[in-house]
Design an enzyme around this catalytic site. Structure first.
Site, PDB file in Angstrom:
ATOM      1  N   CYS A 103      -5.349  96.533  87.396  1.00 42.61           N
ATOM      2  CA  CYS A 103      -4.285  95.831  86.403  1.00 42.61           C
ATOM      3  C   CYS A 103      -3.580  96.801  87.066  1.00 42.61           C
ATOM      4  O   CYS A 103      -2.680  97.475  87.486  1.00 42.61           O
ATOM      5  CB  CYS A 103      -4.764  96.968  85.079  1.00 42.61           C
ATOM      6  SG  CYS A 103      -3.664  96.693  83.924  1.00 42.61           S
ATOM      7  N   ARG A 110      -8.787 100.560  73.928  1.00 43.64           N
ATOM      8  CA  ARG A 110      -8.783 100.983  74.949  1.00 43.64           C
ATOM      9  C   ARG A 110      -8.694 102.806  73.233  1.00 43.64           C
ATOM     10  O   ARG A 110      -7.344 102.717  73.111  1.00 43.64           O
ATOM     11  CB  ARG A 110      -7.825 101.756  75.553  1.00 43.64           C
ATOM     12  CG  ARG A 110      -8.327 102.413  77.054  1.00 43.64           C
ATOM     13  CD  ARG A 110      -7.321 101.776  77.350  1.00 43.64           C
ATOM     14  NE  ARG A 110      -8.050 100.681  78.332  1.00 43.64           N
ATOM     15  CZ  ARG A 110      -7.669 100.418  79.339  1.00 43.64           C
ATOM     16  NH1 ARG A 110      -6.392 100.087  78.631  1.00 43.64           N
ATOM     17  NH2 ARG A 110      -8.684  98.906  79.540  1.00 43.64           N
ATOM     18  N   CYS A 158      13.294 107.017  85.533  1.00 51.60           N
ATOM     19  CA  CYS A 158      13.204 105.712  85.009  1.00 51.60           C
ATOM     20  C   CYS A 158      14.396 105.557  84.013  1.00 51.60           C
ATOM     21  O   CYS A 158      15.176 105.797  83.639  1.00 51.60           O
ATOM     22  CB  CYS A 158      12.410 104.764  84.291  1.00 51.60           C
ATOM     23  SG  CYS A 158      11.762 103.443  83.242  1.00 51.60           S
ATOM     24  N   CYS A 205      -5.515 100.845  86.896  1.00 51.98           N
ATOM     25  CA  CYS A 205      -4.593 100.113  86.312  1.00 51.98           C
ATOM     26  C   CYS A 205      -3.123 100.797  87.400  1.00 51.98           C
ATOM     27  O   CYS A 205      -3.604 102.670  87.380  1.00 51.98           O
ATOM     28  CB  CYS A 205      -4.712 101.152  85.016  1.00 51.98           C
ATOM     29  SG  CYS A 205      -5.813 100.480  84.410  1.00 51.98           S
ATOM     30  N   CYS A 217      12.801 105.125  76.264  1.00 50.94           N
ATOM     31  CA  CYS A 217      11.722 105.219  75.958  1.00 50.94           C
ATOM     32  C   CYS A 217      12.326 106.834  75.043  1.00 50.94           C
ATOM     33  O   CYS A 217      11.567 107.565  75.723  1.00 50.94           O
ATOM     34  CB  CYS A 217      10.326 104.824  76.633  1.00 50.94           C
ATOM     35  SG  CYS A 217      10.708 102.848  77.337  1.00 50.94           S
ATOM     36  N   CYS A 256       8.815 109.205  77.103  1.00 51.89           N
ATOM     37  CA  CYS A 256       8.279 108.743  77.886  1.00 51.89           C
ATOM     38  C   CYS A 256       8.717 110.269  78.735  1.00 51.89           C
ATOM     39  O   CYS A 256      10.532 110.358  79.160  1.00 51.89           O
ATOM     40  CB  CYS A 256       8.496 107.804  78.369  1.00 51.89           C
ATOM     41  SG  CYS A 256       8.037 107.222  79.865  1.00 51.89           S
ATOM     42  N   CYS A 298      -3.003  93.337  78.249  1.00 51.91           N
ATOM     43  CA  CYS A 298      -3.601  94.113  77.628  1.00 51.91           C
ATOM     44  C   CYS A 298      -2.770  94.438  77.415  1.00 51.91           C
ATOM     45  O   CYS A 298      -1.102  94.967  77.263  1.00 51.91           O
ATOM     46  CB  CYS A 298      -3.309  95.463  79.179  1.00 51.91           C
ATOM     47  SG  CYS A 298      -3.870  97.228  78.743  1.00 51.91           S
TER      48      CYS A 298
HETATM   49  N1  SAM Z   1       7.215 101.190  83.158  1.00 52.64           N
HETATM   50  C1  SAM Z   1       6.482 100.273  82.384  1.00 52.64           C
HETATM   51  C2  SAM Z   1       6.820  99.975  80.970  1.00 52.64           C
HETATM   52  O1  SAM Z   1       7.362 100.922  80.374  1.00 52.64           O
HETATM   53  O2  SAM Z   1       6.637  98.730  80.087  1.00 52.64           O
HETATM   54  C3  SAM Z   1       5.699 101.082  82.256  1.00 52.64           C
HETATM   55  C4  SAM Z   1       5.119 102.056  82.379  1.00 52.64           C
HETATM   56  S1  SAM Z   1       4.926 102.750  81.004  1.00 52.64           S
HETATM   57  C5  SAM Z   1       4.565 104.984  81.320  1.00 52.64           C
HETATM   58  C6  SAM Z   1       3.433 102.653  79.720  1.00 52.64           C
HETATM   59  C7  SAM Z   1       3.004 103.185  78.686  1.00 52.64           C
HETATM   60  O3  SAM Z   1       2.832 104.577  78.389  1.00 52.64           O
HETATM   61  C8  SAM Z   1       4.266 102.704  77.639  1.00 52.64           C
HETATM   62  O4  SAM Z   1       4.145 101.838  76.763  1.00 52.64           O
HETATM   63  C9  SAM Z   1       3.670 103.536  76.086  1.00 52.64           C
HETATM   64  O5  SAM Z   1       2.896 102.990  75.824  1.00 52.64           O
HETATM   65  C10 SAM Z   1       2.973 104.022  77.109  1.00 52.64           C
HETATM   66  N2  SAM Z   1       3.265 105.533  76.910  1.00 52.64           N
HETATM   67  C11 SAM Z   1       4.012 106.397  77.719  1.00 52.64           C
HETATM   68  N3  SAM Z   1       4.407 107.740  77.855  1.00 52.64           N
HETATM   69  C12 SAM Z   1       3.953 107.949  76.528  1.00 52.64           C
HETATM   70  C13 SAM Z   1       3.334 109.254  75.809  1.00 52.64           C
HETATM   71  N4  SAM Z   1       3.916 110.316  76.121  1.00 52.64           N
HETATM   72  N5  SAM Z   1       2.320 109.050  74.665  1.00 52.64           N
HETATM   73  C14 SAM Z   1       2.116 108.248  74.946  1.00 52.64           C
HETATM   74  N6  SAM Z   1       2.039 106.926  75.565  1.00 52.64           N
HETATM   75  C15 SAM Z   1       2.763 106.838  76.477  1.00 52.64           C
HETATM   76 FE1  SF4 Z   2      10.145 103.418  81.455  1.00 53.96          FE
HETATM   77 FE2  SF4 Z   2       8.737 105.107  80.699  1.00 53.96          FE
HETATM   78 FE3  SF4 Z   2      10.198 103.376  79.104  1.00 53.96          FE
HETATM   79 FE4  SF4 Z   2       8.153 103.109  81.245  1.00 53.96          FE
HETATM   80  S1  SF4 Z   2       7.480 104.049  78.945  1.00 53.96           S
HETATM   81  S2  SF4 Z   2       9.788 101.608  80.759  1.00 53.96           S
HETATM   82  S3  SF4 Z   2       8.249 104.143  82.277  1.00 53.96           S
HETATM   83  S4  SF4 Z   2      11.360 105.287  79.943  1.00 53.96           S
END
Ligand code: SAM
Ligand code: SF4
Ligand code: DTB
Length: 332
Positions: free
Chosen positions: A129, A261, A54, A98, A58, A61, A189
């Site tokens: 979802c 949740r 990606c 989901c 973030c 992530c 959500c």
């Molecule tokens: N890429 C898309 C986005 O960010 O909108 C969808 C998938 S992203 C993995 C969905 C959510 O997963 C993120 O917004 C975050 O809140 C949560 N998430 C991702 N990594 C995480 C982590 N290590 N611990 C807790 N929540 C996490």
């Molecule tokens: Fe990409 Fe992870 Fe951020 Fe979603 S949360 S946009 S998968 S880096």
């Protein structure tokens, strides 16, 4: 009912966080019982339909291409594969499926395959979802027309702390996507992550943003940070368990009719903490041994705890009365 408000002030929300723990939980639980059966928990199963690589940054992530987390990347899955997993989720008792993709936003050329997934999941009799990153107005309309029930898009944290965590998309971008999802008629959500080094004021700020949206999200995931080696937050300090439970309780008070949740991070929570979170107003979980890329408690572990606590999994919500029910009633 008068508790559904959209005009929460920061000082009011911060004051809730400062209440004595028992007072806060009593208030949250009392409200919880007015809106929900306190012994029922909704269960959703997650599947990563496109993994890793990606472009976003973030900091929490494991799927960002900027951090070396050893994750194997996978292209967008085929529809058949996704539906097999959906069937398995249904067989193990989930009512919502989901699908998550590690994208900044979907490409228009991906939409036909996503539409086929949504239709297939609906045909199985599951709620659907998706969480695919930012959506344009058109993309939201197409997914809604295919029958997508929910779209997940988290605000993640307060507007003030947000810049410490993500720089490649703005808070405003996120609010915009939520607006597109709402306007297209899908259920929202949206929640966030705690334990990223934010302050109590930031946790209050996140919940205030969600509660002051024109309409509350139907589903509010509260994730506890999963610390993944290789990400900038890998060494983040533990968040006090009671602070986590407080966050659930305040979410319940601010958005009494929404499902709150208990989301990522359950692997690190013991049974007592799960029970406290359910008491504080959590009434939905991610169910099944994997979240998107990290581990989650096994389904039979959750079911065993449900049994000990007298909790029942929520049956699928019917949007319209099922005519078969009336036929059967008329025949008897
Ligand atoms: N890429 C898309 C986005 O960010 O909108 C969808 C998938 S992203 C993995 C969905 C959510 O997963 C993120 O917004 C975050 O809140 C949560 N998430 C991702 N990594 C995480 C982590 N290590 N611990 C807790 N929540 C996490
Ligand atoms: Fe990409 Fe992870 Fe951020 Fe979603 S949360 S946009 S998968 S880096
Ligand atoms: C949400 O709020 N939490 C889920 C879901 N929405 C998509 C994702 C949690 C991801 C945890 C890290 C992982 O497994 O990759």
């Amino acid at each position: 009912m008068h508790e559904i408000r959209h005009d929460w002030q920061p000082a009011e929300v911060e004051a809730l966080f400062e209440l004595p723990f028992n007072d806060l939980l009593f208030r949250a639980h009392t409200l919880h019982r007015q809106y929900f059966d306190p012994n029922e928990v909704q269960i959703s199963t997650l599947l990563s339909i496109k993994t890793g690589a990606c472009p976003e940054d973030c900091k929490y992530c494991p799927q960002s291409t900027r951090y070396d987390t050893g994750l194997e990347t996978e292209e967008l899955m085929q529809v058949e594969q996704v539906l097999q997993q959906a069937q398995a989720a249904m067989a193990s008792g989930a009512t919502r499926f989901c699908m998550g993709a590690a994208w900044r936003s979907p490409k228009d050329r991906d939409i036909p395959r996503l539409v086929a997934m949504v239709k297939g999941v609906a045909e199985l009799g599951l709620e659907s979802c998706m969480t695919l990153g930012m959506l344009s107005e058109n993309q939201a309309t197409e997914l809604a027309a295919a029958g997508l029930d929910y779209y997940n898009h988290n605000l993640d944290t307060s507007p003030e702390f947000y810049g410490e965590i993500i720089t490649t998309r703005s808070y405003q971008d996120r609010l915009e996507t939520l607006r597109h999802v709402r306007n297209a008629g899908m259920k929202v959500c949206s929640g966030g992550i705690v334990g990223m080094g934010e302050s109590v004021r930031d946790r209050a700020g996140l919940l205030l943003q969600l509660a002051n949206l024109p309409q509350h999200p139907e589903s509010v995931p509260i994730n506890m940070l999963v610390r993944v080696a290789g990400t900038p937050l890998a060494e983040q300090e533990d968040l006090d368990s009671f602070e986590f439970v407080r966050t659930i309780a305040v979410a319940r008070i601010l958005m009494p009719a929404s499902h709150v949740r208990l989301s990522a991070g359950r692997e690190e929570m013991n049974e007592e903490m799960h029970a406290l979170a359910y008491f504080a107003g959590a009434n939905s979980i991610f169910y099944g041994e994997k979240l998107l890329t990290t581990a989650n408690p096994r389904a039979n572990q959750d079911m065993a705890l449900f049994g000990r606590l007298g909790i029942r999994p929520q049956a699928r919500e019917m949007s319209a009365p099922d005519p078969r029910f009336y036929d059967a009633a008329a025949a008897s």
